[in-house]
Design an enzyme around this catalytic site. Sequence first.
Site, PDB file in Angstrom:
ATOM      1  N   GLY A  29      -1.883  17.496  11.767  1.00  0.00           N
ATOM      2  CA  GLY A  29      -0.508  17.651  11.310  1.00  0.00           C
ATOM      3  C   GLY A  29      -0.214  18.981  10.654  1.00  0.00           C
ATOM      4  O   GLY A  29      -0.519  20.049  11.203  1.00  0.00           O
ATOM      5  N   ASP A  70     -14.843  14.328   0.313  1.00  0.00           N
ATOM      6  CA  ASP A  70     -13.794  13.540  -0.338  1.00  0.00           C
ATOM      7  C   ASP A  70     -13.356  14.320  -1.574  1.00  0.00           C
ATOM      8  O   ASP A  70     -14.028  14.304  -2.606  1.00  0.00           O
ATOM      9  CB  ASP A  70     -14.338  12.166  -0.730  1.00  0.00           C
ATOM     10  CG  ASP A  70     -13.311  11.317  -1.464  1.00  0.00           C
ATOM     11  OD1 ASP A  70     -12.156  11.768  -1.619  1.00  0.00           O
ATOM     12  OD2 ASP A  70     -13.672  10.196  -1.886  1.00  0.00           O
ATOM     13  N   VAL A  71     -12.222  15.009  -1.467  1.00  0.00           N
ATOM     14  CA  VAL A  71     -11.789  15.876  -2.564  1.00  0.00           C
ATOM     15  C   VAL A  71     -10.974  15.124  -3.616  1.00  0.00           C
ATOM     16  O   VAL A  71     -10.372  15.751  -4.484  1.00  0.00           O
ATOM     17  CB  VAL A  71     -11.009  17.102  -2.043  1.00  0.00           C
ATOM     18  CG1 VAL A  71     -11.913  18.003  -1.227  1.00  0.00           C
ATOM     19  CG2 VAL A  71      -9.787  16.684  -1.260  1.00  0.00           C
ATOM     20  N   TYR A 160       4.093   6.338  -5.223  1.00  0.00           N
ATOM     21  CA  TYR A 160       3.846   7.599  -4.498  1.00  0.00           C
ATOM     22  C   TYR A 160       4.715   8.707  -5.073  1.00  0.00           C
ATOM     23  O   TYR A 160       4.233   9.812  -5.374  1.00  0.00           O
ATOM     24  CB  TYR A 160       4.153   7.395  -3.018  1.00  0.00           C
ATOM     25  CG  TYR A 160       4.097   8.639  -2.174  1.00  0.00           C
ATOM     26  CD1 TYR A 160       2.892   9.290  -1.950  1.00  0.00           C
ATOM     27  CD2 TYR A 160       5.252   9.152  -1.578  1.00  0.00           C
ATOM     28  CE1 TYR A 160       2.838  10.431  -1.146  1.00  0.00           C
ATOM     29  CE2 TYR A 160       5.206  10.286  -0.784  1.00  0.00           C
ATOM     30  CZ  TYR A 160       4.003  10.922  -0.573  1.00  0.00           C
ATOM     31  OH  TYR A 160       3.958  12.049   0.212  1.00  0.00           O
ATOM     32  N   VAL A 193       8.668  14.438   7.994  1.00  0.00           N
ATOM     33  CA  VAL A 193       8.142  15.451   8.910  1.00  0.00           C
ATOM     34  C   VAL A 193       7.520  14.728  10.090  1.00  0.00           C
ATOM     35  O   VAL A 193       6.787  13.739   9.915  1.00  0.00           O
ATOM     36  CB  VAL A 193       7.083  16.340   8.222  1.00  0.00           C
ATOM     37  CG1 VAL A 193       6.611  17.428   9.177  1.00  0.00           C
ATOM     38  CG2 VAL A 193       7.635  16.947   6.932  1.00  0.00           C
TER      39      VAL A 193
END
Length: 269
Positions: A29, A70-71, A160, A193
Amino acid sequence: MTKTATVQDYPGLLNLEGRGFVVLGAGDGIGAEISRALAQCGARLFCVDIVEERARAIAEVVGGFYGAADVTTAEGVTTVFKAAQAKLGVIRGVVDVIGVARIKPIAEFDDDDFEWQIGIVLRHAFYTLRMISQAMPEGGPVTFVGSMSGNRVVADQVIYGTSKAALHHLVRGAAAELGPKGVRVNVIAPSFVKTPRLLELLDEAQWDAIDRKVPLGRAATPEEIAAILLFLSSDMASHVSGVVLPVDGGVSVSAALPDLTFGPASRDG
């Protein structure tokens, strides 16, 4: 003797030749698209994704390096930046595209949902910014992808949106703290988007409904978001820091109004 005025080379401000950039969430993406954009302008890239195959694939496309981690963990962020420094040398910029919505009413969010949402949007950004002072000694741009959900209420996206609003504030604060070190920190706030993930989730009728709510008449493409990320990552934006920039086709300046039918006595005001 007349002094000749210096004429700015504006296209040259987009030249990122040789600058090392880390792209977090590069595998698909918007992340993949900004990786292409940065590479086309000469940047050297370290592409990061939680899925190694995706990170490797985009790195091959742009001629860069890759890492998988995995940040949302401090260990993952530290590992990524150490690996990036080993490959790129001095890091000159970061673009962070990580952030997925878990869409539920507040009453249906359990503790695990909440921790997951905060981790994937806010906590990883905090870990990233904490690394910047040591990882970017020469300064440079750090750009995050926030959300219009962080600026206005969207149904079933309250948690969120809350995490994105916190991200927006974190960016403003980091811009003030890191500015003296030459680090510019900004965040963009897109609306819908047409990423591969959302194209799979939403059907044609849903996209039509979204398009009707956008003043410009359509949702954004990943390329349009990447263009703004490129601008903020370049010397075109050399005096831009601490900005939450809507990239939403005008959604932020419009309001959804009820479909009202006015009688004759109301038509003149």
